[in-house]
Design an enzyme around this catalytic site. Structure first.
Site, PDB file in Angstrom:
ATOM      1  N   ASP A 192      16.832   9.527 -48.074  1.00 11.85           N
ATOM      2  CA  ASP A 192      17.521   8.643 -49.011  1.00 11.85           C
ATOM      3  C   ASP A 192      16.525   7.626 -49.547  1.00 11.85           C
ATOM      4  O   ASP A 192      15.452   7.433 -48.968  1.00 11.85           O
ATOM      5  CB  ASP A 192      18.688   7.926 -48.330  1.00 11.85           C
ATOM      6  CG  ASP A 192      19.489   7.064 -49.297  1.00 11.85           C
ATOM      7  OD1 ASP A 192      20.076   7.621 -50.243  1.00 11.85           O
ATOM      8  OD2 ASP A 192      19.504   5.833 -49.128  1.00 11.85           O
ATOM      9  N   SER A 193      16.909   6.955 -50.618  1.00 10.65           N
ATOM     10  CA  SER A 193      16.065   5.891 -51.155  1.00 10.65           C
ATOM     11  C   SER A 193      16.026   4.689 -50.217  1.00 10.65           C
ATOM     12  O   SER A 193      15.160   3.821 -50.364  1.00 10.65           O
ATOM     13  CB  SER A 193      16.571   5.457 -52.532  1.00 10.65           C
ATOM     14  OG  SER A 193      17.883   4.918 -52.427  1.00 10.65           O
TER      15      SER A 193
ATOM     16  N   CYS B 284      20.922  11.067 -51.391  1.00 12.33           N
ATOM     17  CA  CYS B 284      20.743  10.057 -52.437  1.00 12.33           C
ATOM     18  C   CYS B 284      21.234  10.691 -53.721  1.00 12.33           C
ATOM     19  O   CYS B 284      20.744  11.759 -54.119  1.00 12.33           O
ATOM     20  CB  CYS B 284      19.272   9.673 -52.542  1.00 12.33           C
ATOM     21  SG  CYS B 284      18.841   8.655 -53.968  1.00 12.33           S
TER      22      CYS B 284
ATOM     23  N   GLU C  12      20.782  -3.056 -49.476  1.00 13.62           N
ATOM     24  CA  GLU C  12      19.454  -2.997 -48.863  1.00 13.62           C
ATOM     25  C   GLU C  12      19.057  -4.335 -48.235  1.00 13.62           C
ATOM     26  O   GLU C  12      18.286  -4.372 -47.276  1.00 13.62           O
ATOM     27  CB  GLU C  12      18.407  -2.569 -49.905  1.00 13.62           C
ATOM     28  CG  GLU C  12      18.486  -1.112 -50.314  1.00 13.62           C
ATOM     29  CD  GLU C  12      18.057  -0.168 -49.209  1.00 13.62           C
ATOM     30  OE1 GLU C  12      17.205  -0.546 -48.384  1.00 13.62           O
ATOM     31  OE2 GLU C  12      18.582   0.969 -49.154  1.00 13.62           O
TER      32      GLU C  12
ATOM     33  N   CYS D  31      27.030   6.812 -55.143  1.00 11.18           N
ATOM     34  CA  CYS D  31      25.790   6.339 -54.527  1.00 11.18           C
ATOM     35  C   CYS D  31      26.115   6.165 -53.052  1.00 11.18           C
ATOM     36  O   CYS D  31      27.133   5.543 -52.711  1.00 11.18           O
ATOM     37  CB  CYS D  31      25.340   5.010 -55.141  1.00 11.18           C
ATOM     38  SG  CYS D  31      23.906   4.266 -54.310  1.00 11.18           S
TER      39      CYS D  31
ATOM     40  N   HIS E 255      24.983   4.309 -50.944  1.00  8.12           N
ATOM     41  CA  HIS E 255      25.010   2.915 -50.499  1.00  8.12           C
ATOM     42  C   HIS E 255      26.419   2.305 -50.629  1.00  8.12           C
ATOM     43  O   HIS E 255      26.749   1.356 -49.911  1.00  8.12           O
ATOM     44  CB  HIS E 255      24.058   2.056 -51.342  1.00  8.12           C
ATOM     45  CG  HIS E 255      22.606   2.250 -51.027  1.00  8.12           C
ATOM     46  ND1 HIS E 255      21.913   3.375 -51.395  1.00  8.12           N
ATOM     47  CD2 HIS E 255      21.715   1.438 -50.393  1.00  8.12           C
ATOM     48  CE1 HIS E 255      20.651   3.250 -51.001  1.00  8.12           C
ATOM     49  NE2 HIS E 255      20.506   2.089 -50.394  1.00  8.12           N
TER      50      HIS E 255
END
Length: 271
Positions: A9-10, A72, A151, A183, A185
């Site tokens: 993932d990012s 991602c 993040e 996403c 996240h």
């Protein structure tokens, strides 16, 4: 030696997929890489996302995994087919599973998608949804403020609530009855998102459906891990390991060790 499932993932978003894989497939080992030093991928150029994804896959292949999950949405939209052409093991993305889950859930055929700029710009979800049902109406919305909040581990703050509220305003006057969290996240912000869109809108995360697809593929290939020793999961990140570890332990509900990775990355070459 047990072969692991590699997840990339990012940043920390793919932990939402890792958690579901761990729940549905508790015997499987996971090797996870979060590119926290270069997150988010959403505003980056397409060739950068391709390059970064190749670099991470090249690193993960040293662990000889039996499958790769690109957890991602941005990397899935941009790099999935390319990575599949370069490796000889199954590569699973998160867009198709998310689209299937939304098709099952919608009642009126109007589906919203929130994601990074690159994911929305690519039209990946619109193509996936309308390939399954050409009559589906898709409303896409880029929400660039949300990934950095996750993040930075601010997903339970007033700042997060304000960012979600402001970002989702364009959806409030639409007819959507389902919303794809496009996403990985965004499940960290699910409470704030649900509060904004209200109870009439069902939220769709691709994690559950992705784990089901992984299970089906491994079963078909005869590669499901057998019961026995307790699986050992390995976590790596390119940025601050302390922040990553704090988020991962909170989300996964268990103690983990995170290893920072600093290396001269190389790109994959075609077979």
């Amino acid at each position: 030696m047990r072969q692991a499932i590699a997840i990339l993932d990012s940043g920390v978003g793919g932990l939402t997929v890792a958690k579901e894989v761990m729940r549905q497939l508790p015997q499987e080992e996971i090797v996870y890489f979060g590119d926290t030093d270069r997150a988010p991928y959403g505003p980056r150029a397409t060739d950068e996302v391709l390059e970064f994804t190749e670099q991470i896959v090249s690193y993960l292949l040293h662990f000889k995994p039996k499958m790769i999950i690109i957890a991602c949405n941005t990397a899935t939209a941009i790099a999935l087919q390319h990575i599949r052409s370069l490796v000889d093991i199954p590569v699973v993305g998160v867009v198709q599973p998310g689209a299937r889950a939304a098709i099952k859930k919608t009642r009126n055929g109007s589906i919203g998608v929130i994601g990074t700029e690159n994911t929305i710009r690519s039209g990946a979800y619109q193509h996936a949804l309308q390939a399954l049902n050409p009559h589906i109406r898709v409303v896409g919305l880029a929400c660039p403020r949300l990934v950095p909040i996750v993040e930075r581990r601010l997903y339970r703050t007033d700042e997060a609530k304000e960012a979600v509220s402001q970002s989702l305003q364009p959806l409030l006057n639409t007819t959507i009855d389902s919303l794809i969290l496009g996403c990985t996240h965004y499940p960290f912000l699910s409470s704030a998102i649900a509060e904004v869109v209200g109870p009439r809108v069902s939220m769709i995360s691709s994690a559950d459906e992705t784990a089901r697809e992984v299970s089906a593929i491994l079963h078909h290939r005869g590669q499901l891990a057998r019961s026995g020793k307790i699986p050992i999961h390995r976590f790596f990140c390119s940025g601050d390991p302390n922040t990553f570890q704090a988020i991962a332990q909170e989300w996964l509900g268990e103690q983990i060790k995170v290893s920072p990775v600093f290396w001269q990355m190389t790109r994959l070459s075609g077979n």
